[in-house]
Design a protein around this motif. Structure first.
Motif, PDB file in Angstrom:
ATOM      1  N   UNK A 468      84.195  80.207   4.535  1.00 17.66           N
ATOM      2  CA  UNK A 468      84.002  81.616   4.167  1.00 17.66           C
ATOM      3  C   UNK A 468      85.192  82.453   4.631  1.00 17.66           C
ATOM      4  N   UNK A 469      85.669  83.287   3.699  1.00 17.13           N
ATOM      5  CA  UNK A 469      86.771  84.210   3.995  1.00 17.13           C
ATOM      6  C   UNK A 469      86.607  85.424   3.088  1.00 17.13           C
ATOM      7  N   UNK A 470      87.385  86.487   3.351  1.00 19.40           N
ATOM      8  CA  UNK A 470      87.292  87.658   2.468  1.00 19.40           C
ATOM      9  C   UNK A 470      87.628  87.353   1.015  1.00 19.40           C
ATOM     10  N   UNK A 471      88.301  86.210   0.765  1.00 15.32           N
ATOM     11  CA  UNK A 471      88.679  85.845  -0.603  1.00 15.32           C
ATOM     12  C   UNK A 471      87.557  85.129  -1.358  1.00 15.32           C
ATOM     13  N   UNK A 472      86.428  84.875  -0.694  1.00 17.98           N
ATOM     14  CA  UNK A 472      85.321  84.170  -1.353  1.00 17.98           C
ATOM     15  C   UNK A 472      84.758  84.994  -2.506  1.00 17.98           C
ATOM     16  N   UNK A 473      84.152  84.293  -3.462  1.00 13.46           N
ATOM     17  CA  UNK A 473      83.583  84.957  -4.639  1.00 13.46           C
ATOM     18  C   UNK A 473      82.248  85.614  -4.293  1.00 13.46           C
ATOM     19  N   UNK A 474      81.913  86.738  -4.928  1.00 15.54           N
ATOM     20  CA  UNK A 474      80.587  87.352  -4.748  1.00 15.54           C
ATOM     21  C   UNK A 474      79.491  86.323  -5.005  1.00 15.54           C
ATOM     22  N   UNK A 475      78.497  86.292  -4.118  1.00 12.84           N
ATOM     23  CA  UNK A 475      77.528  85.195  -4.126  1.00 12.84           C
ATOM     24  C   UNK A 475      76.094  85.692  -4.042  1.00 12.84           C
ATOM     25  N   UNK A 476      75.229  85.155  -4.917  1.00 11.79           N
ATOM     26  CA  UNK A 476      73.789  85.403  -4.891  1.00 11.79           C
ATOM     27  C   UNK A 476      73.067  84.079  -4.706  1.00 11.79           C
ATOM     28  N   UNK A 477      72.163  84.024  -3.731  1.00 14.06           N
ATOM     29  CA  UNK A 477      71.370  82.820  -3.488  1.00 14.06           C
ATOM     30  C   UNK A 477      69.886  83.155  -3.601  1.00 14.06           C
ATOM     31  N   UNK A 478      69.115  82.223  -4.163  1.00 15.79           N
ATOM     32  CA  UNK A 478      67.661  82.342  -4.233  1.00 15.79           C
ATOM     33  C   UNK A 478      67.077  81.109  -3.554  1.00 15.79           C
ATOM     34  N   UNK A 479      66.162  81.338  -2.589  1.00 17.56           N
ATOM     35  CA  UNK A 479      65.674  80.214  -1.776  1.00 17.56           C
ATOM     36  C   UNK A 479      64.214  80.449  -1.408  1.00 17.56           C
ATOM     37  N   UNK A 480      63.397  79.403  -1.454  1.00 24.10           N
ATOM     38  CA  UNK A 480      62.003  79.494  -1.043  1.00 24.10           C
ATOM     39  C   UNK A 480      61.856  79.341   0.462  1.00 24.10           C
ATOM     40  N   UNK A 481      60.945  80.119   1.063  1.00 22.74           N
ATOM     41  CA  UNK A 481      60.790  80.032   2.523  1.00 22.74           C
ATOM     42  C   UNK A 481      59.909  78.867   2.958  1.00 22.74           C
ATOM     43  N   UNK A 482      59.392  78.092   1.983  1.00 19.76           N
ATOM     44  CA  UNK A 482      58.596  76.905   2.311  1.00 19.76           C
ATOM     45  C   UNK A 482      59.324  75.625   1.887  1.00 19.76           C
ATOM     46  N   UNK A 500      79.604  89.180   6.676  1.00 19.99           N
ATOM     47  CA  UNK A 500      80.493  89.415   7.813  1.00 19.99           C
ATOM     48  C   UNK A 500      81.951  89.472   7.367  1.00 19.99           C
ATOM     49  N   UNK A 501      82.271  88.687   6.322  1.00 21.46           N
ATOM     50  CA  UNK A 501      83.644  88.656   5.798  1.00 21.46           C
ATOM     51  C   UNK A 501      83.892  89.764   4.788  1.00 21.46           C
ATOM     52  N   UNK A 502      82.869  90.581   4.506  1.00 23.79           N
ATOM     53  CA  UNK A 502      83.026  91.680   3.565  1.00 23.79           C
ATOM     54  C   UNK A 502      82.894  91.273   2.111  1.00 23.79           C
ATOM     55  N   UNK A 503      82.291  90.101   1.868  1.00 21.49           N
ATOM     56  CA  UNK A 503      82.112  89.602   0.498  1.00 21.49           C
ATOM     57  C   UNK A 503      80.754  90.063  -0.026  1.00 21.49           C
ATOM     58  N   UNK A 504      80.673  90.607  -1.241  1.00 24.28           N
ATOM     59  CA  UNK A 504      79.365  90.969  -1.814  1.00 24.28           C
ATOM     60  C   UNK A 504      78.458  89.740  -1.836  1.00 24.28           C
ATOM     61  N   UNK A 505      77.294  89.838  -1.191  1.00 25.78           N
ATOM     62  CA  UNK A 505      76.399  88.676  -1.087  1.00 25.78           C
ATOM     63  C   UNK A 505      74.961  89.145  -0.943  1.00 25.78           C
ATOM     64  N   UNK A 506      74.052  88.432  -1.597  1.00 27.43           N
ATOM     65  CA  UNK A 506      72.626  88.760  -1.515  1.00 27.43           C
ATOM     66  C   UNK A 506      71.810  87.483  -1.447  1.00 27.43           C
TER      67      UNK A 506
END
Length: 537
Positions: A468-482, A500-506
């Motif tokens: 992970x670095x500031x150059x990483x691509x914007x990232x969206x993850x979907x994950x089940x808590x079970x 933390x690296x300032x990359x758009x992420x959700x």
């Protein structure tokens, strides 16, 4: 005393055999000549190149009883066939299966998909039978080998038969009423409904009426291994001059190019399938690493349960690249990471050919495919400027990532210091994916890496969280808590690092969901919305 055949005897024997074979063929031609005349004559039958029919029928269902259904079928010479069956158990449901040459597809209850190999073979066999029912090709084309069958009785009436052999096809037996010369039965071998057992199928024809000058059966009774499986009554049969090409058109919203070679490795080819929208293409590429447990099979692209990974992006106007990397156990995770990087380089280098913008490439995946997607998002690079290969000099960076439940840290899997393939890990069954080996000059063999420090360093190299670095691509993850296979913690630490690296992420957490759930196809819209946002310009 041992008798020996003289050369003259051998010659005479061959002559007798040849004469016998010629007589059989001649008898078969006589049977077919009579049948052709009975079915409207050579002039009419030779013109028939298409057929459409509607029918009502009933047949047994697996849990007992019978179900009524309707059938609409279309056929066009030589190898186009479409069957549409509508039945009602809980509600009306339509199943459509189509072949057009070497291509085949289906549409089950409004959802388009691929036609599996066994069903495609059966439809090809049905198209072959349609060609034989025209009768005239049997006497005009030397592709067919004819032989006379023993006389039998059908519905207590005598029937004569001809067996038709053709290279690449199963033998088909045609039986004709000995008095009317009309087709009474077609017999052939096929697979049963499960596709696991070969059975003898008999189609018996009756209730002939003349349609466009051609006597045509309006009732069909089908038996398999002697047991009745369906009855059909044809309510509308036509022989049009031609059919609209749309009748057999692929219902998918894309044009598919199969087995595009993006690289070679260890004497094998690396391939991908390219899905281009038929209309509304945005010129945006979405790369989809086809992988589950770091296992890749070409057939996974066509799995109905995963079809939304292809169908939904294409509906948005994205050109989708279903990339097949090297598969464990033959290849390992580092190999697969290298392969998907090569695939992106290839796609970008050939952007004009694929009609996509090389500056707008996204990647999506799930599970191990999600890990490969993230590796592109955080560790794609500009290429090797020293390489002689123009593709290798091309960047493998992507501009957006969205995926389901990825592995992100192989050395801290669910807890600090826990290895991804530990005995009590949900992912333990896939440990061959990190069975890392290197060539030993002394033994001249690939030896498993036993140096723990070196092994851990290699694990870090393929852990997305490491890169992970500031150059990483914007990232969206979907994950089940079970999720019992890939813990939610893997997505949590990844998103925290990106932010933390300032990359758009959700991170979208699915309450109570495990490693996959029934509504994933609806969640795909969130992943695509992410692409809409970050790949738009």
């Amino acid at each position: 005393m041992k008798r020996r055949m003289t050369p003259l005897g051998i010659v005479l024997g061959l002559i007798v055999l040849a004469a016998s074979s010629a007589t059989a063929a001649e008898d078969a031609r006589t049977i077919l000549d009579k049948a052709i005349k009975a079915h409207g004559g050579e002039a009419k039958l030779s013109k028939l190149k298409t057929m459409t029919a509607k029918a009502k029928g009933k047949g047994p269902i697996h849990f007992g009883g019978e179900v009524a259904f309707t059938l609409e079928t279309s056929w066009q010479w030589p190898d186009r066939l479409k069957n549409a069956v509508t039945l009602t158990i809980v509600r009306p449901t339509t199943f459509i299966e189509t072949i057009c040459g070497d291509e085949g597809w289906c549409n089950y209850d409004g959802k388009a998909g691929p036609l599996d190999g066994a069903k495609q073979d059966e439809l090809r066999a049905q198209a072959h039978v349609h060609r034989l029912q025209l009768l005239t090709p049997l006497l005009q084309d030397n592709l067919y080998e004819l032989s006379v069958l023993d006389e039998i009785r059908i519905n207590d009436r005598p029937a004569v038969g001809v067996c038709v052999a053709c290279a690449g096809e199963r033998d088909v037996k045609l039986y004709f009423d000995a008095e009317t010369n009309l087709l009474a039965k077609i017999e052939r071998r096929t697979l049963n409904e499960t596709g696991l057992k070969e059975v003898v199928q008999e189609d018996l024809f009756s209730n002939y009426r003349e349609i466009d000058g051609v006597p045509t059966a309006t009732k069909l009774l089908r038996r398999r291994d002697g047991k009745k499986t369906l009855e059909l009554t044809f309510t509308d049969v036509r022989y049009p001059d031609q059919l609209d090409a749309a009748e057999f058109a692929d219902p998918h919203p894309y044009v598919r190019r199969c087995d595009v070679i993006y690289g070679r490795k260890a004497g094998a080819t690396l391939t991908m399938d390219v899905f281009t929208p038929k209309k509304g293409a945005k010129g945006i590429a979405v790369v989809y690493p086809v992988s589950g447990g770091w296992i890749t099979k070409q057939t996974m692209i066509d799995m109905p349960l995963l079809s939304f990974f292809i169908d939904e992006p294409v509906k948005r106007g994205y050109t989708l690249f279903a990339v097949c990397p090297g598969s464990q156990p033959t290849f390992t995770i580092p190999d697969a990471v290298a392969d998907v990087n090569l695939a992106v380089r290839y796609i970008r280098y050939h952007a004009r050919e694929f009609a996509i913008d090389p500056r707008r490439i996204g990647v999506l995946g799930a599970s191990s495919g999600g890990q490969l997607a993230l590796m592109l998002g955080v560790a794609g690079n500009e290429g090797d400027p020293r390489s002689n290969d123009a593709v290798e000099r091309t960047s493998s960076r992507v501009q957006a990532v969205s995926c389901f439940f990825p592995s992100t840290d192989f050395l801290n899997f669910g807890a600090k210091g826990k290895f991804v393939f530990a005995e009590d890990s949900g992912a333990a069954d896939f440990r061959a994916a990190l069975d890392l080996r290197e060539f030993d000059k002394r033994t001249k063999r690939l030896e498993r890496i036993s140096d723990q420090e070196k092994f851990e360093e290699l694990c870090r190299r393929v852990s997305p969280v490491t890169h992970v670095s500031p150059a990483a691509a914007p990232t969206l993850l979907i994950h089940g808590d079970a999720d019992k296979i890939v813990p939610l913690q893997q997505s949590e630490v990844m998103i925290a690092k990106l932010k933390e690296a300032g990359v758009p992420a959700e991170l979208v957490v699915k309450k109570g969901m495990g490693h996959g759930w029934n509504s994933m196809d609806r969640d795909m819209s969130k992943l695509l919305d992410w692409f809409d946002k970050y790949l738009k310009n």
